[in-house]
Scaffold this motif. Sequence first.
Motif, short mmCIF file in Angstrom:
data_model
loop_
_atom_site.label_atom_id
_atom_site.label_comp_id
_atom_site.label_asym_id
_atom_site.label_seq_id
_atom_site.Cartn_x
_atom_site.Cartn_y
_atom_site.Cartn_z
N ASP A 79 63.02 69.24 53.12
CA ASP A 79 62.11 70.29 53.76
C ASP A 79 60.90 69.68 54.28
O ASP A 79 60.41 70.04 55.24
N LEU A 80 60.15 68.85 53.34
CA LEU A 80 58.93 68.52 53.53
C LEU A 80 58.92 66.87 53.32
O LEU A 80 59.51 66.49 52.42
N ASP A 115 54.38 68.89 66.87
CA ASP A 115 55.24 70.16 66.40
C ASP A 115 54.83 71.04 67.74
O ASP A 115 54.58 70.50 68.72
N PRO A 125 56.42 69.36 58.04
CA PRO A 125 57.85 69.69 57.78
C PRO A 125 58.67 68.54 58.04
O PRO A 125 58.38 67.80 59.10
N THR A 139 61.41 68.36 59.62
CA THR A 139 62.07 68.87 60.91
C THR A 139 61.26 68.17 62.11
O THR A 139 61.91 67.99 63.10
N ASP A 185 60.23 76.77 56.88
CA ASP A 185 58.74 76.60 57.03
C ASP A 185 57.97 77.87 57.19
O ASP A 185 56.81 77.80 56.78
#
Length: 227
Positions: free
Chosen positions: A114-115, A136, A154, A156, A183
């Motif tokens: 996740d992080l 982002d 994040p 992602t 998030d």
Amino acid sequence: MLIRVPAVFTKEQVKQIRAGLDEAEWVDGKVTAGHQSALTKRNSQIPEGNPVAQQVGDVILKALGVNPLFRSAALPLKVFPPLFNRYAGGQNFGTHVDNSIRTHAASGQRIRTDLSCTLFFSEPEEYDGGELIVEDTYGEHSVKFAAGDLVLYPSTSLHRVTEVTRGERVSSFFWLQSMIRQDAQRTLLFDLDQSIQSLAVSNGPADATVMKLTGIYHNLLRQWAEM
Ligand code: NI
């Protein structure tokens, strides 16, 4: 949300850790890269399972376990054992996304990433380049923090490390699975927690509003947390 956690280690601790890391065995960084990112990854790493890496990794996890800002921002459930990398002589890591699931070779433990975390062990003035660029929805963020500081972002996000054209950039990097998968939810909880903390300083921890907001924080966490 990209968060700086300052001074996880003092300058003296950084010096001691660096001395240990500099003596360790370093190998080509492609060993932990996925198929795609191996094509753009140019750095060195300490092999997973190396005793120095394990020892320093434990020290890092212990320090983060008692770091209030890190805990508030990450709400960690499982943390992947820290790894170590070094960029020098024009090395870089092109734009990539981190693998969503990581399996720890020794323990077989799997985590959802996740992080992503980077903990800096070189001072910014020791090297040129080596910025961590995180993309982002608001554009690109360039990160080059002091030795001992950590950045949390994040997993992602697309990110890269620019070429190190002078000196060496040594850092630890690792991933964690948060109790809060999303998030946006994690950011809300972090902002709420930080606001409660400052209200508790001005109004006192026994203040009725502080109590009520603390209750809301925990009830949201209770609704959203995965264990
Ligand atoms: Ni990465």
